[in-house]
Scaffold this active site. Structure first.
Site, PDB file in Angstrom:
ATOM      1  N   ASP A  41      35.151  36.961  56.757  1.00  0.00           N
ATOM      2  CA  ASP A  41      35.403  36.130  55.758  1.00  0.00           C
ATOM      3  C   ASP A  41      33.967  35.959  55.155  1.00  0.00           C
ATOM      4  O   ASP A  41      33.428  35.189  55.665  1.00  0.00           O
ATOM      5  CB  ASP A  41      36.124  34.842  55.840  1.00  0.00           C
ATOM      6  CG  ASP A  41      36.377  34.061  54.740  1.00  0.00           C
ATOM      7  OD1 ASP A  41      35.802  34.325  53.600  1.00  0.00           O
ATOM      8  OD2 ASP A  41      37.235  33.174  54.698  1.00  0.00           O
ATOM      9  N   ASN A  80      30.489  45.057  46.728  1.00  0.00           N
ATOM     10  CA  ASN A  80      31.620  45.014  46.035  1.00  0.00           C
ATOM     11  C   ASN A  80      32.250  43.634  45.799  1.00  0.00           C
ATOM     12  O   ASN A  80      32.793  43.309  44.943  1.00  0.00           O
ATOM     13  CB  ASN A  80      32.537  46.223  46.014  1.00  0.00           C
ATOM     14  CG  ASN A  80      33.721  46.142  45.165  1.00  0.00           C
ATOM     15  OD1 ASN A  80      33.822  46.458  44.231  1.00  0.00           O
ATOM     16  ND2 ASN A  80      35.084  45.436  46.010  1.00  0.00           N
ATOM     17  N   TYR A 126      30.512  31.705  37.679  1.00  0.00           N
ATOM     18  CA  TYR A 126      30.523  33.206  37.891  1.00  0.00           C
ATOM     19  C   TYR A 126      29.474  34.025  37.007  1.00  0.00           C
ATOM     20  O   TYR A 126      28.992  35.024  37.699  1.00  0.00           O
ATOM     21  CB  TYR A 126      32.034  33.774  37.187  1.00  0.00           C
ATOM     22  CG  TYR A 126      32.038  35.324  37.557  1.00  0.00           C
ATOM     23  CD1 TYR A 126      32.363  35.838  38.840  1.00  0.00           C
ATOM     24  CD2 TYR A 126      31.935  36.099  36.254  1.00  0.00           C
ATOM     25  CE1 TYR A 126      32.649  37.280  38.840  1.00  0.00           C
ATOM     26  CE2 TYR A 126      32.152  37.561  36.311  1.00  0.00           C
ATOM     27  CZ  TYR A 126      32.485  37.960  37.733  1.00  0.00           C
ATOM     28  OH  TYR A 126      32.848  39.224  37.856  1.00  0.00           O
ATOM     29  N   LYS A 186      26.677  36.433  38.939  1.00  0.00           N
ATOM     30  CA  LYS A 186      26.531  38.055  38.742  1.00  0.00           C
ATOM     31  C   LYS A 186      25.113  38.341  38.156  1.00  0.00           C
ATOM     32  O   LYS A 186      24.504  39.373  38.476  1.00  0.00           O
ATOM     33  CB  LYS A 186      27.488  38.382  37.488  1.00  0.00           C
ATOM     34  CG  LYS A 186      29.024  38.419  38.093  1.00  0.00           C
ATOM     35  CD  LYS A 186      29.162  39.511  39.242  1.00  0.00           C
ATOM     36  CE  LYS A 186      29.066  39.071  40.611  1.00  0.00           C
ATOM     37  NZ  LYS A 186      29.336  40.014  41.668  1.00  0.00           N
ATOM     38  N   VAL A 234      37.766  45.429  33.301  1.00  0.00           N
ATOM     39  CA  VAL A 234      38.910  46.301  33.696  1.00  0.00           C
ATOM     40  C   VAL A 234      40.122  45.545  34.214  1.00  0.00           C
ATOM     41  O   VAL A 234      39.794  44.459  34.797  1.00  0.00           O
ATOM     42  CB  VAL A 234      38.503  47.505  34.740  1.00  0.00           C
ATOM     43  CG1 VAL A 234      37.728  48.481  34.034  1.00  0.00           C
ATOM     44  CG2 VAL A 234      37.918  47.038  36.073  1.00  0.00           C
ATOM     45  N   THR A 273      41.945  44.870  36.812  1.00  0.00           N
ATOM     46  CA  THR A 273      41.971  44.561  38.172  1.00  0.00           C
ATOM     47  C   THR A 273      42.554  43.060  38.504  1.00  0.00           C
ATOM     48  O   THR A 273      42.911  42.255  37.474  1.00  0.00           O
ATOM     49  CB  THR A 273      40.609  44.820  38.991  1.00  0.00           C
ATOM     50  OG1 THR A 273      39.892  43.605  38.450  1.00  0.00           O
ATOM     51  CG2 THR A 273      40.066  46.000  38.861  1.00  0.00           C
TER      52      THR A 273
END
Length: 256
Positions: A55, A81, A153, A157, A184, A186
């Site tokens: 984790d 990723n 977030y 990034k 995309v 996901t």
């Protein structure tokens, strides 16, 4: 043939990238958060060489992931990723007292980079949202600010790109780059995301294994295998060094 390790690769873009690499004849080690997800990954992609479990919200378990990966051997490339998205409605605190978003999205790739045997190539996944981020490192853990999931977030990034560029500067013998896969559909992006899912894993695969001259670079940022503009802070050596120092203080592990 190359050996590649991909974090967060039990589903989504990580699994898609792993499948592409295996189809090209490469050896891939997957990473799963827990044993249940490890089993699901084995079913989804039985051709994978191994699955490392841990984790990434826990500093101790990040260390365990690095130990497992190093025990398997040296990788030619590592693709970072794993990430959590911008829909967390409140600040979630990890077992180490850190922001969940920061721990998984920034601290995990930092610590794995610091602890794993250096590969030839490092690939860090970012997002187009990083261009709307703040480069202020004063409150990385969102302890003093009102929580804003989208901003947390975006900032994480941005710091992924800063990390990629800092590593490129600190380790000139390693090709270290970052990319945005696009918005995309996901699990993270949501069903209404407009970009092409089929293209989303291709740039990280290309950066990890391609011998194209355009891929054999370092300290660059890409979208669909083409250079793309970044937030200006990623080129600031002071910001790079401050982020590395902050991560080193939080983990007790400097990046050399």
């Amino acid at each position: 043939m190359s050996c590649i390790f991909i974090t967060g690769s039990t589903d989504g873009l990580g699994l898609m990238a792993a499948r592409l690499l295996i189809e090209q004849g490469h050896d891939v080690t997957l990473h799963a958060r827990n044993r249940e997800r490890s089993g699901a990954a084995r079913v989804a992609l039985p051709q994978a060489e191994a699955v490392v479990i841990g984790d990434l919200s826990s500093v101790a378990k990040i260390r365990g992931v690095a130990e497992q990966a190093n025990a398997i051997g040296r990788y030619d490339a590592v693709i970072y990723n794993a990430a959590v998205g911008y829909r967390e409605p409140r600040r979630i605190e990890t077992v180490d007292g850190l922001s969940h978003v920061f721990a998984i999205n920034v601290l995990a790739p930092y610590l794995l980079t610091a602890l794993m045997t250096p590969p030839d190539r490092l690939v860090y996944l970012s997002s187009g949202m990083h261009r709307g981020a703040s480069a202020d490192l004063a409150d990385l853990q969102w302890a003093d600010r009102r929580w804003n999931g989208a901003q947390a977030y975006s900032d994480s990034k941005l710091f992924d790109v800063v990390l990629a560029f800092a590593v490129a500067r600190r380790r000139p013998d390693v090709l270290s780059n970052a990319l945005e896969p696009g918005w995309v559909p996901t699990k993270m992006g949501g069903p209404g995301a407009p970009d092409d899912l089929a293209l989303a894993p291709r740039t990280q695969v290309w950066l990890a294994v391609s011998e194209d001259p355009e891929a054999l670079v370092s300290g660059r940022y890409f979208y669909h295998q083409r250079p793309r503009q970044t937030h200006p802070a990623v080129h600031d050596h002071t910001v790079q060094d401050q982020l590395l120092a902050s991560c080193a203080a939080l983990t007790g592990t400097p990046l050399r």
